[in-house]
Design a protein around this motif. Structure first.
Motif, PDB file in Angstrom:
ATOM      1  N   LEU A 110     -21.502  21.538 -40.145  1.00 35.26           N
ATOM      2  CA  LEU A 110     -20.455  21.328 -39.160  1.00 35.26           C
ATOM      3  C   LEU A 110     -20.931  21.853 -37.808  1.00 35.26           C
ATOM      4  O   LEU A 110     -21.434  22.959 -37.692  1.00 35.26           O
ATOM      5  CB  LEU A 110     -19.178  22.063 -39.592  1.00 35.26           C
ATOM      6  CG  LEU A 110     -17.960  21.900 -38.675  1.00 35.26           C
ATOM      7  CD1 LEU A 110     -17.496  20.462 -38.652  1.00 35.26           C
ATOM      8  CD2 LEU A 110     -16.839  22.825 -39.138  1.00 35.26           C
ATOM      9  N   GLY A 111     -20.785  21.043 -36.781  1.00 38.55           N
ATOM     10  CA  GLY A 111     -21.235  21.421 -35.454  1.00 38.55           C
ATOM     11  C   GLY A 111     -22.572  20.833 -35.072  1.00 38.55           C
ATOM     12  O   GLY A 111     -22.995  20.946 -33.921  1.00 38.55           O
ATOM     13  N   ASP A 112     -23.256  20.194 -36.025  1.00 43.15           N
ATOM     14  CA  ASP A 112     -24.576  19.618 -35.736  1.00 43.15           C
ATOM     15  C   ASP A 112     -24.501  18.205 -35.185  1.00 43.15           C
ATOM     16  O   ASP A 112     -25.528  17.630 -34.826  1.00 43.15           O
ATOM     17  CB  ASP A 112     -25.447  19.617 -37.000  1.00 43.15           C
ATOM     18  CG  ASP A 112     -25.914  21.019 -37.378  1.00 43.15           C
ATOM     19  OD1 ASP A 112     -25.964  21.879 -36.476  1.00 43.15           O
ATOM     20  OD2 ASP A 112     -26.217  21.251 -38.557  1.00 43.15           O
ATOM     21  N   GLY A 113     -23.325  17.618 -35.139  1.00 44.32           N
ATOM     22  CA  GLY A 113     -23.200  16.285 -34.582  1.00 44.32           C
ATOM     23  C   GLY A 113     -23.308  16.303 -33.061  1.00 44.32           C
ATOM     24  O   GLY A 113     -23.177  17.349 -32.428  1.00 44.32           O
ATOM     25  N   GLY A 114     -23.573  15.148 -32.464  1.00 46.43           N
ATOM     26  CA  GLY A 114     -23.639  15.047 -31.025  1.00 46.43           C
ATOM     27  C   GLY A 114     -24.924  14.421 -30.534  1.00 46.43           C
ATOM     28  O   GLY A 114     -25.671  13.801 -31.298  1.00 46.43           O
ATOM     29  N   HIS A 115     -25.208  14.604 -29.239  1.00 46.00           N
ATOM     30  CA  HIS A 115     -26.374  14.010 -28.599  1.00 46.00           C
ATOM     31  C   HIS A 115     -27.511  15.022 -28.499  1.00 46.00           C
ATOM     32  O   HIS A 115     -27.301  16.162 -28.076  1.00 46.00           O
ATOM     33  CB  HIS A 115     -26.013  13.501 -27.193  1.00 46.00           C
ATOM     34  CG  HIS A 115     -25.094  12.330 -27.193  1.00 46.00           C
ATOM     35  ND1 HIS A 115     -23.725  12.458 -27.245  1.00 46.00           N
ATOM     36  CD2 HIS A 115     -25.344  10.990 -27.165  1.00 46.00           C
ATOM     37  CE1 HIS A 115     -23.158  11.267 -27.235  1.00 46.00           C
ATOM     38  NE2 HIS A 115     -24.112  10.355 -27.185  1.00 46.00           N
ATOM     39  N   TYR A 116     -28.707  14.584 -28.855  1.00 43.67           N
ATOM     40  CA  TYR A 116     -29.906  15.419 -28.811  1.00 43.67           C
ATOM     41  C   TYR A 116     -30.899  14.822 -27.813  1.00 43.67           C
ATOM     42  O   TYR A 116     -31.006  13.601 -27.659  1.00 43.67           O
ATOM     43  CB  TYR A 116     -30.560  15.487 -30.185  1.00 43.67           C
ATOM     44  CG  TYR A 116     -29.781  16.270 -31.218  1.00 43.67           C
ATOM     45  CD1 TYR A 116     -30.193  17.532 -31.618  1.00 43.67           C
ATOM     46  CD2 TYR A 116     -28.631  15.744 -31.803  1.00 43.67           C
ATOM     47  CE1 TYR A 116     -29.489  18.256 -32.576  1.00 43.67           C
ATOM     48  CE2 TYR A 116     -27.920  16.451 -32.750  1.00 43.67           C
ATOM     49  CZ  TYR A 116     -28.352  17.710 -33.129  1.00 43.67           C
ATOM     50  OH  TYR A 116     -27.646  18.426 -34.069  1.00 43.67           O
ATOM     51  N   THR A 117     -31.655  15.698 -27.149  1.00 38.41           N
ATOM     52  CA  THR A 117     -32.751  15.272 -26.279  1.00 38.41           C
ATOM     53  C   THR A 117     -33.954  16.177 -26.536  1.00 38.41           C
ATOM     54  O   THR A 117     -33.831  17.237 -27.166  1.00 38.41           O
ATOM     55  CB  THR A 117     -32.380  15.369 -24.789  1.00 38.41           C
ATOM     56  OG1 THR A 117     -32.041  16.730 -24.473  1.00 38.41           O
ATOM     57  CG2 THR A 117     -31.214  14.462 -24.443  1.00 38.41           C
ATOM     58  N   CYS A 118     -35.118  15.760 -26.046  1.00 41.05           N
ATOM     59  CA  CYS A 118     -36.292  16.629 -26.101  1.00 41.05           C
ATOM     60  C   CYS A 118     -37.010  16.581 -24.765  1.00 41.05           C
ATOM     61  O   CYS A 118     -36.799  15.673 -23.957  1.00 41.05           O
ATOM     62  CB  CYS A 118     -37.239  16.242 -27.250  1.00 41.05           C
ATOM     63  SG  CYS A 118     -38.153  14.689 -27.010  1.00 41.05           S
ATOM     64  N   ARG A 119     -37.864  17.558 -24.500  1.00 44.26           N
ATOM     65  CA  ARG A 119     -38.670  17.613 -23.295  1.00 44.26           C
ATOM     66  C   ARG A 119     -39.961  18.359 -23.609  1.00 44.26           C
ATOM     67  O   ARG A 119     -40.103  18.934 -24.697  1.00 44.26           O
ATOM     68  CB  ARG A 119     -37.911  18.287 -22.150  1.00 44.26           C
ATOM     69  CG  ARG A 119     -37.529  19.751 -22.409  1.00 44.26           C
ATOM     70  CD  ARG A 119     -36.731  20.303 -21.244  1.00 44.26           C
ATOM     71  NE  ARG A 119     -36.449  21.733 -21.418  1.00 44.26           N
ATOM     72  CZ  ARG A 119     -35.825  22.487 -20.508  1.00 44.26           C
ATOM     73  NH1 ARG A 119     -35.404  21.943 -19.366  1.00 44.26           N
ATOM     74  NH2 ARG A 119     -35.618  23.769 -20.724  1.00 44.26           N
ATOM     75  N   LYS A 156     -28.834  23.614 -24.556  1.00 42.77           N
ATOM     76  CA  LYS A 156     -29.296  24.680 -25.443  1.00 42.77           C
ATOM     77  C   LYS A 156     -30.489  24.227 -26.261  1.00 42.77           C
ATOM     78  O   LYS A 156     -30.474  23.165 -26.886  1.00 42.77           O
ATOM     79  CB  LYS A 156     -28.154  25.099 -26.375  1.00 42.77           C
ATOM     80  CG  LYS A 156     -28.534  26.217 -27.332  1.00 42.77           C
ATOM     81  CD  LYS A 156     -27.368  26.565 -28.251  1.00 42.77           C
ATOM     82  CE  LYS A 156     -27.762  27.656 -29.241  1.00 42.77           C
ATOM     83  NZ  LYS A 156     -26.631  27.991 -30.163  1.00 42.77           N
ATOM     84  N   GLU A 157     -31.554  25.048 -26.267  1.00 41.57           N
ATOM     85  CA  GLU A 157     -32.720  24.762 -27.108  1.00 41.57           C
ATOM     86  C   GLU A 157     -32.381  25.079 -28.557  1.00 41.57           C
ATOM     87  O   GLU A 157     -31.740  26.095 -28.858  1.00 41.57           O
ATOM     88  CB  GLU A 157     -33.923  25.585 -26.668  1.00 41.57           C
ATOM     89  CG  GLU A 157     -35.156  25.323 -27.529  1.00 41.57           C
ATOM     90  CD  GLU A 157     -36.328  26.226 -27.210  1.00 41.57           C
ATOM     91  OE1 GLU A 157     -37.391  26.043 -27.824  1.00 41.57           O
ATOM     92  OE2 GLU A 157     -36.169  27.128 -26.357  1.00 41.57           O
TER      93      GLU A 157
END
Length: 409
Positions: A180-189, A157-158
């Motif tokens: 709450l819910g903003d934790g986790g793994h992020y990537t960019c492209r 999801k963008e």
């Protein structure tokens, strides 16, 4: 539209500690490439050299050789160099000052047509900590192209979040209030603006740990339990949670702040973190947290802190070359000095000399030390060390040597 480039960028490394040197105005110019046909070799390419202050003097370097300086009729903040024919090579630029020139820009390497490499994503210094709700976090995404469109994503999801930019090859994504819910793994492209080749591959993920304290604190113990273990021994840290299959984080608290030290995702209810061959580098306060692996990724309150203090000399660093064989004249020779103690100053010394040829202060436990635009005169053996002036003064021994060979072709 941007020309495909490969480049060398030293992440987040300043040239001196804030507490050890005065603040200087940054004069290093920015250099980026643009082309009408980014996937064609020998296409017409424009290199833009952007100064920090208006000037009438600009100069381009190719493969370590200075090109004819450009003197403008009126001061300008940037100048564009038009390249034709064989444009492949390694470039830098500099801009004029009232007396002389600035230091050279970062290295920009124009290559032939290849698939767009992935970008690099990092969290800012504050965001490497375990965040609490309401905190701010900023992601920086850097692409090897300029003038492209960026996306920040969590999963597939963008994320439509505020963004800003300081140069055409990077963008800053701002999470102004982590919830709450903003934790986790992020990537960019990224992609070219005309969507000619689609999106690049994703960056390596950056992880954000949110300690919203919706889950009870884990139980944190150490074996042996002594707060003053002997140097060279092993300490085993155990983090026990009332939840199976959670993501655990070992948190280190020292003068550099509260930062995630290690991650672990065991199948059961507890994680074991081992500190082996401990030294003064491991002296800090430790705690642990855990987060649920299912949305909304709730996090626990932090455990009780355990204090660990180790006496003795600092460990000797290790110096590694980031290249193999000989370095091509005109490129940078980057050596990585790896220690175990964060928040120190790293120095690179040539064999037989006592004055450092490069110095870098960083909050990390390792640093890239670069010899800029090397030539035959740079060949030789190099060693590194690190030192600290606060709160304790110490200096490590020199590393084993690394030989630098330079070739013209």
């Amino acid at each position: 539209m941007s020309m495909l480039v490969a480049f060398l960028l030293l992440w987040g490394l300043s040239r001196g500690p804030v507490t050890e040197a005065a603040t200087f105005f940054e004069t290093q110019p920015l250099l980026w490439a643009e082309s009408k046909s980014p996937l064609e070799p020998s296409a017409e390419v424009t290199l833009t050299c952007q100064a920090r202050l208006e000037t009438v003097n600009f100069q381009l370097f190719k493969n370590g050789v200075a090109q004819e300086p450009v003197h403008l009729d009126a001061p300008a903040i940037k100048h564009q160099f038009l390249l034709t024919g064989d444009t492949q090579g390694r470039y830098r630029c500099r801009s004029g000052l009232s007396r002389g020139w600035t230091r050279l820009s970062e290295l920009l390497e124009l290559t032939g047509p290849t698939s767009p490499p992935p970008p690099a994503l990092r969290l800012d210094r504050e965001s490497t900590q375990v965040l609490r709700p309401g905190s701010k976090a900023t992601f920086t995404c850097v692409a090897p192209l300029s003038g492209v469109e960026f996306q920040l994503r969590r999963g597939e999801k963008e994320l439509l979040v505020p963004r800003s930019s300081t140069s055409p090859d990077r963008i800053f994504f701002h999470l102004n209030e982590v919830a709450l819910g903003d934790g986790g793994h992020y990537t960019c492209r990224y992609q070219l603006r005309d969507n000619q080749n689609g999106w690049s591959a994703d960056s390596e993920p950056a992880e954000l740990i949110l300690s919203d304290e919706r889950l009870p604190a884990p139980v944190f113990t150490a074996e042996p339990a002594s707060p003053n273990p002997e140097p060279g021994t092993r300490v085993r840290l155990r983090c026990l949670a009332p939840l199976e299959g959670a993501r655990f984080a070992l948190v280190r608290e020292d003068r550099g702040g509260r930062r995630v030290h290690r991650f672990q995702s065991p199948a059961g209810t507890e994680a074991h973190f081992e500190l082996r061959n401990i030294s003064v580098a491991d002296s800090a306060n430790y705690s642990c947290v855990y987060v649920d692996l299912e949305p909304p990724f709730s996090g626990s309150a932090p455990s009780a802190r355990l204090e660990l203090r180790v006496d003795g000399p600092p460990p000797r660093p290790q110096l590694r070359a980031t290249w193999s064989g000989a370095v091509l004249a005109g490129r940078d020779a980057v050596l990585r000095c790896e220690g175990t103690i964060p928040d120190v100053t790293f120095e690179l010394l040539r064999e037989g000399e006592t004055k450092a040829v490069e110095t870098v202060y960083t909050r990390e436990a390792s640093a890239n030390l670069a010899l800029i635009f090397v030539g035959p005169q740079h060949a030789g053996n190099y060693r590194c060390r690190y030192r600290s002036w606060w709160p304790n003064t110490f200096e490590s021994e020199l590393s084993d040597p690394v030989e630098l060979l330079v070739t013209e072709s």
